[in-house]
Motif scaffolding. Structure first.
Motif, mmCIF file in Angstrom:
data_model
loop_
_atom_site.group_PDB
_atom_site.id
_atom_site.type_symbol
_atom_site.label_atom_id
_atom_site.label_comp_id
_atom_site.label_asym_id
_atom_site.label_seq_id
_atom_site.Cartn_x
_atom_site.Cartn_y
_atom_site.Cartn_z
ATOM 1 N N ALA A 1 -7.697 -2.184 2.895
ATOM 2 C CA ALA A 1 -6.545 -0.925 3.412
ATOM 3 C C ALA A 1 -7.088 0.654 2.617
ATOM 4 N N GLN A 2 -7.283 0.282 1.283
ATOM 5 C CA GLN A 2 -7.825 1.577 0.724
ATOM 6 C C GLN A 2 -8.978 2.794 1.241
ATOM 7 N N ALA A 3 -10.088 1.501 1.637
ATOM 8 C CA ALA A 3 -10.804 1.945 2.377
ATOM 9 C C ALA A 3 -11.127 2.752 3.245
ATOM 10 N N GLU A 4 -10.254 2.185 4.213
ATOM 11 C CA GLU A 4 -9.746 2.443 6.067
ATOM 12 C C GLU A 4 -8.608 3.642 5.136
ATOM 13 N N VAL B 1 1.051 -1.002 0.228
ATOM 14 C CA VAL B 1 -0.056 -0.097 -0.295
ATOM 15 C C VAL B 1 0.906 1.270 -0.137
ATOM 16 N N ARG B 2 1.004 2.503 -1.110
ATOM 17 C CA ARG B 2 1.572 3.363 -1.051
ATOM 18 C C ARG B 2 0.522 4.350 -0.602
ATOM 19 N N VAL B 3 0.973 5.425 0.223
ATOM 20 C CA VAL B 3 0.684 6.833 0.279
ATOM 21 C C VAL B 3 1.522 8.189 0.596
ATOM 22 N N PRO B 4 0.554 8.945 0.464
ATOM 23 C CA PRO B 4 1.601 10.130 -0.003
ATOM 24 C C PRO B 4 2.318 10.400 1.107
ATOM 25 N N ARG C 1 3.506 -5.119 7.883
ATOM 26 C CA ARG C 1 5.139 -5.077 8.274
ATOM 27 C C ARG C 1 5.770 -3.586 8.663
ATOM 28 N N GLY C 2 5.309 -2.803 8.118
ATOM 29 C CA GLY C 2 5.311 -1.159 8.346
ATOM 30 C C GLY C 2 6.185 -0.789 7.055
ATOM 31 N N ILE C 3 7.261 0.738 6.772
ATOM 32 C CA ILE C 3 7.221 0.843 6.192
ATOM 33 C C ILE C 3 8.705 0.084 5.684
ATOM 34 N N ASP C 4 8.738 0.064 4.266
ATOM 35 C CA ASP C 4 9.133 -0.713 2.930
ATOM 36 C C ASP C 4 10.045 -0.126 2.462
ATOM 37 N N ALA C 5 9.395 1.584 1.742
ATOM 38 C CA ALA C 5 10.139 2.301 0.636
ATOM 39 C C ALA C 5 9.498 3.440 1.182
ATOM 40 N N VAL C 6 10.510 4.439 0.700
ATOM 41 C CA VAL C 6 10.279 5.525 0.865
ATOM 42 C C VAL C 6 11.278 6.451 0.051
ATOM 43 N N ASN C 7 10.076 7.327 -0.981
ATOM 44 C CA ASN C 7 10.552 8.158 -1.779
ATOM 45 C C ASN C 7 10.516 9.534 -1.951
ATOM 46 N N ASP C 8 10.553 10.388 -3.150
ATOM 47 C CA ASP C 8 10.062 11.882 -2.903
ATOM 48 C C ASP C 8 8.179 12.125 -3.397
ATOM 49 N N THR D 1 6.226 8.420 -2.475
ATOM 50 C CA THR D 1 5.307 7.919 -1.970
ATOM 51 C C THR D 1 5.974 6.798 -0.263
ATOM 52 N N ILE D 2 5.223 6.550 0.476
ATOM 53 C CA ILE D 2 5.468 5.676 1.367
ATOM 54 C C ILE D 2 4.984 4.381 1.298
ATOM 55 N N THR D 3 5.379 3.345 1.388
ATOM 56 C CA THR D 3 5.463 2.155 0.878
ATOM 57 C C THR D 3 5.243 1.261 2.323
ATOM 58 N N PHE D 4 4.203 1.080 2.601
ATOM 59 C CA PHE D 4 4.063 0.073 3.906
ATOM 60 C C PHE D 4 3.530 -1.373 3.355
ATOM 61 N N THR D 5 2.905 -2.470 3.824
ATOM 62 C CA THR D 5 3.120 -3.829 3.388
ATOM 63 C C THR D 5 2.176 -4.688 4.877
ATOM 64 N N LEU D 6 1.222 -5.000 4.246
ATOM 65 C CA LEU D 6 0.759 -6.427 4.854
ATOM 66 C C LEU D 6 0.674 -7.600 4.662
ATOM 67 N N HIS D 7 0.501 -8.490 5.177
ATOM 68 C CA HIS D 7 0.155 -10.186 4.707
ATOM 69 C C HIS D 7 0.585 -10.740 6.057
ATOM 70 N N ALA D 8 -0.637 -11.941 5.505
ATOM 71 C CA ALA D 8 -0.547 -12.885 6.358
ATOM 72 C C ALA D 8 -0.276 -14.369 5.871
ATOM 73 N N GLN D 9 0.081 -15.528 6.562
ATOM 74 C CA GLN D 9 0.387 -16.837 6.292
ATOM 75 C C GLN D 9 -1.229 -17.730 5.792
ATOM 76 N N THR D 10 -1.490 -18.075 4.186
ATOM 77 C CA THR D 10 -2.720 -18.630 3.772
ATOM 78 C C THR D 10 -2.954 -19.963 3.524
ATOM 79 N N ARG D 11 -3.511 -20.625 3.224
ATOM 80 C CA ARG D 11 -3.771 -21.955 2.632
ATOM 81 C C ARG D 11 -3.424 -22.336 1.219
ATOM 82 N N PRO D 12 -2.589 -22.956 0.655
ATOM 83 C CA PRO D 12 -1.925 -22.794 -0.746
ATOM 84 C C PRO D 12 -2.983 -22.264 -2.138
#
Length: 353
Positions: free
Chosen positions: A326-329, A253-256, A292-299, A301-312
């Motif tokens: 995430a976009q709705a929230e 997810v990228r935010v300003p 997971r937190g902030i994964d990348a920052v540029n001029d 956007t800021i990139t956040f990552t959501l993750h979850a272990q699922t069935r195959p």
């Protein structure tokens, strides 16, 4: 007078040549029936003497070889079919403890079958393919041994034949080494269960998609756009299986860049909780979603990552739902701008002048 004169001569002749006596016959003439019976007995004895040689040995070799081959094929077919169907030994409460222990279904097998919907189909295909290879191998080995033993009964020197077969095998190996490599690689792919029918794999060279069939020589992969890739097993240098045992849903997810980090983390946490509470998505999860937190920052956007272990195989559906929530929230928290129609409805109509 005359009889008196002849009497001495008669007595002399009797003393010189005695009367002949009948002698017994030295030979006995046999009947034709007895001659035929004696000839038949001699012919039968000669036949059995001949039959007890190489013909009997050849028949014994054939009988033992065919029985052994039939037993091997039956055992291989029985074992592979039991593995393919997952059939176990039928036991009751009165059965001995050791029989009930051996006939139980392993816990790992139950877990894999529950986690992978196509586990049974993969197991069946792998077992039947390996069984076919084993039956073919048994046919070749037993047939070759029988042929060599029969040739030895005909007093044929099999040494040169074995040497010639070795030379021919080496020549064929050099000439068809790519084909042999494909078959050997296919056997190892099936035995090691690197991937199976229904798995989503990346076999390199653009061959990414769902496995439709695994053969000894080629693997068929259906891409998302419908392209059916035929990949030779000997050319598979690496295989990435995306649907084996478990998967992980990842949503970026990228935010300003000027957004408040704590506000963004709180909004993404609410989105993760909404995924966990969804009755349709919660059965697909093996662990609770997290940020997971902030994964990348540029001029920009800021990139956040959501993750979850699922069935195959369910990671893509969970990822799409995490992005949507995430976009709705984030919009609800004011991090992202609302669409014009939604914003107008929230603010209300413009006041009249």
């Amino acid at each position: 007078m005359i009889p008196s004169l002849l009497a001495p001569r008669t007595a002399a002749w009797a003393s010189v040549s005695p009367a002949p006596t009948p002698e017994p016959s030295s030979t006995h003439t046999e009947s034709p029936v007895e001659d035929a019976l004696e000839g038949a007995a001699d012919a039968g004895t000669a036949f059995w003497d001949w039959f007890a040689g190489w013909p009997l040995h050849v028949l014994i070799i054939l009988a033992i070889g065919l029985v052994l081959l039939a037993l091997l094929r039956r055992v291989i077919g029985h074992v592979t079919e039991r593995i393919a169907t997952g059939a176990g030994t039928t036991t009751t409460e009165e059965s001995p403890a050791w029989r009930r222990y051996l006939s139980r279904t392993p816990f790992v097998e139950n877990a894999i079958a529950m986690a992978t919907p196509l586990a049974s189909q993969r197991r069946a295909q792998r077992a039947r393919t390996v069984g076919s290879v084993l039956r073919s191998t048994a046919n070749i080995v037993v047939g070759t041994i029988m042929a060599l033993m029969i040739l030895q009964e005909f007093e044929v020197n099999v040494g040169p034949l074995v040497a010639s077969a070795g030379v021919v095998g080496i020549a064929l190996g050099f000439g068809a080494q790519s084909l042999v490599k494909d078959f050997i690689s296919g056997v190892f792919l099936l035995v090691e269960d690197q991937f199976g029918v229904g798995d989503v794999v990346d076999l390199g060279s653009g061959a990414t998609g769902t496995v439709e069939e695994v053969q000894l020589r080629v693997t068929q992969v259906r891409a998302f756009d419908g392209t059916l890739w035929y990949v030779r097993n000997g050319e598979i240098l690496r295989a990435g299986n995306m649907t084996q045992q478990w998967s992980r849903a990842v949503a970026e997810v990228r935010v300003p860049v000027d957004a408040d980090v704590d506000t963004v983390r709180a909004a993404l946490g609410r989105a993760a909780d909404a995924v966990q509470a969804d009755p349709e998505l919660s059965p697909l999860l093996l662990e609770a979603p997290s940020v997971r937190g902030i994964d990348a920052v540029n001029d920009i956007t800021i990139t956040f990552t959501l993750h979850a272990q699922t069935r195959p195989g369910d990671q893509w559906e969970v990822s799409r739902e995490m992005r949507r929530l995430a976009q709705a929230e984030l919009r609800r928290a004011g991090v992202l701008a609302l669409p014009p129609d939604v914003e107008a409805a929230a603010i209300g109509p413009a006041p009249e002048v």
